[in-house]
Design an enzyme around this catalytic site. Structure first.
Site, mmCIF file in Angstrom:
data_model
loop_
_atom_site.group_PDB
_atom_site.id
_atom_site.type_symbol
_atom_site.label_atom_id
_atom_site.label_comp_id
_atom_site.label_asym_id
_atom_site.label_seq_id
_atom_site.Cartn_x
_atom_site.Cartn_y
_atom_site.Cartn_z
ATOM 1 N N GLY A 12 8.662 -28.376 96.068
ATOM 2 C CA GLY A 12 9.712 -28.867 95.181
ATOM 3 C C GLY A 12 9.158 -29.674 94.023
ATOM 4 O O GLY A 12 7.949 -29.940 93.940
ATOM 5 N N ARG A 39 10.352 -19.710 103.987
ATOM 6 C CA ARG A 39 10.295 -18.784 102.847
ATOM 7 C C ARG A 39 9.135 -19.091 101.883
ATOM 8 O O ARG A 39 8.770 -18.249 101.075
ATOM 9 C CB ARG A 39 11.613 -18.787 102.077
ATOM 10 C CG ARG A 39 11.941 -20.091 101.381
ATOM 11 C CD ARG A 39 13.244 -20.000 100.602
ATOM 12 N NE ARG A 39 13.593 -21.242 99.962
ATOM 13 C CZ ARG A 39 14.306 -22.203 100.513
ATOM 14 N NH1 ARG A 39 14.747 -22.059 101.748
ATOM 15 N NH2 ARG A 39 14.582 -23.320 99.855
ATOM 16 N N SER A 40 8.564 -20.285 101.989
ATOM 17 C CA SER A 40 7.448 -20.659 101.109
ATOM 18 C C SER A 40 6.089 -20.529 101.784
ATOM 19 O O SER A 40 5.061 -20.764 101.145
ATOM 20 C CB SER A 40 7.617 -22.102 100.622
ATOM 21 O OG SER A 40 8.771 -22.245 99.829
ATOM 22 N N CYS A 131 15.676 -43.054 92.460
ATOM 23 C CA CYS A 131 14.890 -43.146 91.222
ATOM 24 C C CYS A 131 15.475 -44.162 90.241
ATOM 25 O O CYS A 131 14.736 -44.951 89.633
ATOM 26 C CB CYS A 131 14.768 -41.772 90.565
ATOM 27 S SG CYS A 131 16.336 -40.899 90.380
ATOM 28 N N GLN A 158 20.516 -40.321 82.890
ATOM 29 C CA GLN A 158 19.577 -39.712 83.815
ATOM 30 C C GLN A 158 19.303 -38.248 83.488
ATOM 31 O O GLN A 158 20.216 -37.464 83.210
ATOM 32 C CB GLN A 158 20.102 -39.861 85.250
ATOM 33 C CG GLN A 158 20.167 -41.322 85.685
ATOM 34 C CD GLN A 158 20.693 -41.520 87.090
ATOM 35 O OE1 GLN A 158 21.542 -42.390 87.323
ATOM 36 N NE2 GLN A 158 20.209 -40.754 88.049
ATOM 37 N N GLY A 162 16.272 -35.037 87.964
ATOM 38 C CA GLY A 162 16.714 -35.803 89.123
ATOM 39 C C GLY A 162 17.575 -34.986 90.066
ATOM 40 O O GLY A 162 17.754 -35.351 91.231
ATOM 41 N N LYS A 217 24.524 -46.227 95.476
ATOM 42 C CA LYS A 217 23.119 -46.398 95.849
ATOM 43 C C LYS A 217 22.474 -47.533 95.068
ATOM 44 O O LYS A 217 21.731 -48.358 95.627
ATOM 45 C CB LYS A 217 22.332 -45.116 95.595
ATOM 46 C CG LYS A 217 22.646 -43.961 96.524
ATOM 47 C CD LYS A 217 21.906 -42.708 96.053
ATOM 48 C CE LYS A 217 22.352 -41.458 96.774
ATOM 49 N NZ LYS A 217 21.725 -40.249 96.209
ATOM 50 N N ARG A 238 24.626 -38.268 83.631
ATOM 51 C CA ARG A 238 23.612 -37.228 83.487
ATOM 52 C C ARG A 238 23.591 -36.775 82.027
ATOM 53 O O ARG A 238 24.652 -36.498 81.452
ATOM 54 C CB ARG A 238 23.927 -36.038 84.400
ATOM 55 C CG ARG A 238 22.794 -35.037 84.508
ATOM 56 C CD ARG A 238 21.648 -35.541 85.366
ATOM 57 N NE ARG A 238 21.979 -35.578 86.776
ATOM 58 C CZ ARG A 238 21.188 -36.115 87.705
ATOM 59 N NH1 ARG A 238 20.026 -36.666 87.368
ATOM 60 N NH2 ARG A 238 21.538 -36.112 88.984
ATOM 61 N N HIS A 245 14.439 -41.095 82.938
ATOM 62 C CA HIS A 245 15.726 -41.787 82.994
ATOM 63 C C HIS A 245 15.699 -43.009 82.083
ATOM 64 O O HIS A 245 14.713 -43.761 82.044
ATOM 65 C CB HIS A 245 16.017 -42.288 84.413
ATOM 66 C CG HIS A 245 16.308 -41.217 85.413
ATOM 67 N ND1 HIS A 245 16.441 -39.885 85.101
ATOM 68 C CD2 HIS A 245 16.506 -41.312 86.766
ATOM 69 C CE1 HIS A 245 16.712 -39.198 86.196
ATOM 70 N NE2 HIS A 245 16.751 -40.035 87.223
ATOM 71 N N ASN A 318 11.271 -40.252 86.066
ATOM 72 C CA ASN A 318 11.924 -40.276 87.370
ATOM 73 C C ASN A 318 11.196 -39.470 88.432
ATOM 74 O O ASN A 318 11.388 -39.697 89.630
ATOM 75 C CB ASN A 318 13.356 -39.757 87.253
ATOM 76 C CG ASN A 318 13.423 -38.371 86.636
ATOM 77 O OD1 ASN A 318 13.110 -38.191 85.456
ATOM 78 N ND2 ASN A 318 13.830 -37.384 87.400
#
Length: 343
Positions: A12, A39-40, A131, A158, A162, A217, A238, A245, A318
């Protein structure tokens, strides 16, 4: 003697950044294992300039003998495998949201509360904050130390990274599509509204009080990391940026503090670069912080509308300080203070 480190979610955005950051900082690992979903399996992923790792199946991996796990595979996956790794004797530094508010799991930003790492012995897990919270508390800590913060009001700007690679792709494809007269709906899957040339005041799900989960958060994580008496109110937005960010942070202190005192404290603090010139280009934007490690602080001003008020603009990458770098820094401090191996 080095350590055996496993990276969960290695394919990722954050996982790749974790591997890159470890290599750049010469993390003391004798062996690094890249883990991801079935799958990876077999994919090759870079570790530094000249090393290639083959991805292994997380579901089949035996954590016995692994010293440290750096985890960013998504909250539900981490909820299953982080305790499994900890039970096998590894210390897990988890970058997902799942463990952050667990009272038995320390929530750590090394520049702010490194002493909290000691609490890892309760669960074998250390949590990496959100983040947007990380870069804010890095900038708040040196100011809290000299004037004691009462209240913070923050608006975030952001980037799409993210929300993952699919979100970045959506921004790219929508932008390209608009110039090609394609309907926005043809490239709208990740976000609730058009992201190209727009701003969306909606990150994560809505809660009963009208706040979004992202805003919640920032409130609860700041209290856990810094001080439960600090009041925080956040609006998280966003914007059509790929990486980085920005945050407009407004602070009310218990004690008087001038803008120059704030600049001096911030310049002396670890992990912060102050770029605050009251002139054209005398500030840092998300585009300039991408790929950089520091948290940048600009636009430091007295806010005359509240007693002992200050405002500032805070920017960070971020994927680095907001995720991978902070995770690696936690692991470095863990090694330095708690996991020293005999030579």
């Amino acid at each position: 003697m080095g350590y055996k480190v496993a990276v969960m979610g290695a394919t990722g955005n954050v996982g790749r950044e974790l591997l890159s950051t470890m290599a750049e900082r010469k993390f003391p690992a004798d062996e690094v294992v890249a883990l991801a979903s079935e799958r990876s399996v077999g994919r090759e992923i870079s570790f530094g300039e000249d090393k290639i790792l083959k991805v292994q199946n997380l579901a089949e991996y035996d954590f016995a003998g692994t010293d440290i796990v750096l985890s960013s595979p998504g909250a539900s996956v981490s909820a299953k495998y982080a305790p499994k790794a900890a039970a096998a004797g590894a210390v897990v530094v988890d970058n997902t949201s799942h463990f952050r508010m667990d009272p038995d799991v320390p929530l750590v930003v090394p520049e702010v509360n490194p002493e909290a790492i000691a609490g890892y012995t309760k669960s074998g897990i250390i949590a990496n904050p959100n983040c947007s919270t990380i870069q804010m508390v890095v900038a708040l800590k040196p100011l809290h130390d000299i004037a004691k913060i009462k209240r913070v009001v923050v608006a975030t700007y952001q980037s799409t990274s993210g929300a993952g690679k699919a979100a970045m792709d959506e921004l790219f494809n929508q932008t390209k599509g608009i110039f090609s007269n394609e309907p926005v709906s043809a490239h709208q899957k990740k976000f609730t509204k058009q992201i190209a040339f727009n701003a969306i005041p909606h990150i994560d799900k809505f809660m009963d009080d009208g706040a979004t989960k992202e805003e919640w958060k920032m409130v609860v994580e700041t209290k856990k990391i810094m001080d439960p008496d600090i009041d925080v109110f956040a609006t998280c937005v966003r914007i059509p940026v790929f990486i980085g960010h920005g945050e407009a942070v407004h602070i009310e202190f218990e004690n008087p503090i001038s803008d120059e005192q704030a600049r001096e404290a911030l310049r002396a603090a670890p992990g912060i670069v102050v770029v605050d010139q009251r002139a054209d280009e005398g500030y840092v934007t998300p585009a300039e912080c991408a790929g950089e490690d520091p948290t940048y602080v600009s636009r430091i001003r007295v806010d005359p509308t509240v007693p002992n008020g200050l405002a500032m603009w805070v920017v960070a990458d971020n994927l680095r300080k907001g995720a991978a770098l902070n995770t690696v820094q936690i692991a470095e401090e863990l090694i330095r203070s708690y996991l020293r191996k005999a030579a």
